[in-house]
Write a protein that holds these residues in place. Structure first.
Motif, PDB file in Angstrom:
ATOM      1  N   ARG A   1      16.387   5.596 -49.362  1.00 42.59           N
ATOM      2  CA  ARG A   1      15.865   4.542 -48.496  1.00 42.59           C
ATOM      3  C   ARG A   1      16.904   3.430 -48.369  1.00 42.59           C
ATOM      4  N   CYS A   2      17.001   2.868 -47.171  1.00 47.56           N
ATOM      5  CA  CYS A   2      17.926   1.757 -46.941  1.00 47.56           C
ATOM      6  C   CYS A   2      17.329   0.480 -47.519  1.00 47.56           C
ATOM      7  N   LEU A   3      18.116  -0.226 -48.314  1.00 49.59           N
ATOM      8  CA  LEU A   3      17.605  -1.438 -48.955  1.00 49.59           C
ATOM      9  C   LEU A   3      17.600  -2.644 -48.016  1.00 49.59           C
ATOM     10  N   TYR A   4      18.241  -2.502 -46.847  1.00 52.06           N
ATOM     11  CA  TYR A   4      18.251  -3.606 -45.889  1.00 52.06           C
ATOM     12  C   TYR A   4      17.084  -3.521 -44.918  1.00 52.06           C
ATOM     13  N   CYS A   5      16.932  -2.372 -44.269  1.00 54.08           N
ATOM     14  CA  CYS A   5      15.937  -2.291 -43.197  1.00 54.08           C
ATOM     15  C   CYS A   5      14.786  -1.354 -43.546  1.00 54.08           C
ATOM     16  N   ASP A   6      14.799  -0.799 -44.748  1.00 46.94           N
ATOM     17  CA  ASP A   6      13.704   0.072 -45.196  1.00 46.94           C
ATOM     18  C   ASP A   6      13.642   1.421 -44.489  1.00 46.94           C
ATOM     19  N   PHE A   7      14.687   1.762 -43.779  1.00 43.86           N
ATOM     20  CA  PHE A   7      14.725   3.075 -43.163  1.00 43.86           C
ATOM     21  C   PHE A   7      14.657   4.145 -44.253  1.00 43.86           C
ATOM     22  N   VAL A   8      13.769   5.117 -44.062  1.00 40.36           N
ATOM     23  CA  VAL A   8      13.622   6.183 -45.040  1.00 40.36           C
ATOM     24  C   VAL A   8      14.271   7.462 -44.509  1.00 40.36           C
TER      25      VAL A   8
ATOM     26  N   LYS B   1      25.526   6.042 -45.475  1.00 37.32           N
ATOM     27  CA  LYS B   1      25.084   4.785 -44.879  1.00 37.32           C
ATOM     28  C   LYS B   1      23.890   4.986 -43.980  1.00 37.32           C
ATOM     29  N   CYS B   2      23.247   3.869 -43.688  1.00 41.10           N
ATOM     30  CA  CYS B   2      22.032   3.877 -42.891  1.00 41.10           C
ATOM     31  C   CYS B   2      22.368   4.090 -41.418  1.00 41.10           C
ATOM     32  N   PRO B   3      21.684   5.027 -40.742  1.00 38.86           N
ATOM     33  CA  PRO B   3      21.969   5.264 -39.324  1.00 38.86           C
ATOM     34  C   PRO B   3      21.436   4.142 -38.432  1.00 38.86           C
ATOM     35  N   VAL B   4      20.558   3.305 -38.952  1.00 37.94           N
ATOM     36  CA  VAL B   4      19.952   2.237 -38.155  1.00 37.94           C
ATOM     37  C   VAL B   4      20.782   0.953 -38.235  1.00 37.94           C
ATOM     38  N   CYS B   5      21.001   0.457 -39.449  1.00 39.13           N
ATOM     39  CA  CYS B   5      21.695  -0.829 -39.585  1.00 39.13           C
ATOM     40  C   CYS B   5      23.124  -0.669 -40.086  1.00 39.13           C
ATOM     41  N   ARG B   6      23.510   0.546 -40.414  1.00 40.06           N
ATOM     42  CA  ARG B   6      24.886   0.866 -40.839  1.00 40.06           C
ATOM     43  C   ARG B   6      25.292   0.249 -42.171  1.00 40.06           C
TER      44      ARG B   6
HETATM   45 ZN   LIG Z   1      19.235   0.254 -42.745  1.00 36.10          ZN
END
Ligand SMILES: [Zn+2]
Length: 105
Positions: free
Chosen positions: A65-72, A84-89
């Motif tokens: 899970r992304c710790l910035y935007c909660d993307f799972v 890395k997160c595909p949403v917020c990078r």
């Molecule tokens: Zn993210």
């Protein structure tokens, strides 16, 4: 690479099993606790995943899970950690966590 005697291997796996039956843990915690490499932890987890089925349990993987935007990372429930997160990078990713639960839950 050093050869680990079979006997010690089984002991470590048993300890790993016990830890996961009591707690939800990530690979880093497990490797530190058992003093084995993360690679060894993954290897044990694969065996445990197959092994626990016989006793009516299963290895549950909490996805990364992304710790910035909660993307799972729902589609990446396996052991590899995404970079890395595909949403917020961002790269602050909570790594997957493991626990052993009863198959009926
Ligand atoms: Zn993210």
């Amino acid at each position: 690479m050093k050869q680990v005697p079979v006997e010690r291997n089984q002991t470590v796996r048993q300890q790993l099993l016990t830890l996961l039956e009591e707690d939800v843990l990530g690979v880093r915690e497990l490797s530190q606790h058992l003093q084995i490499t993360e690679k060894e932890v993954y290897s044990h987890l694969e065996h445990i995943e197959r092994g626990v089925k016989a006793s009516g349990k299963r290895l549950r993987v909490e996805p990364a899970r992304c710790l910035y935007c909660d993307f799972v990372f729902e589609d990446r429930t396996r052991k590899k950690t995404p970079g890395k997160c595909p949403v917020c990078r961002k790269t602050r990713i909570q790594r997957p966590q493991f626990t052993i639960v009863s198959s009926s839950t």
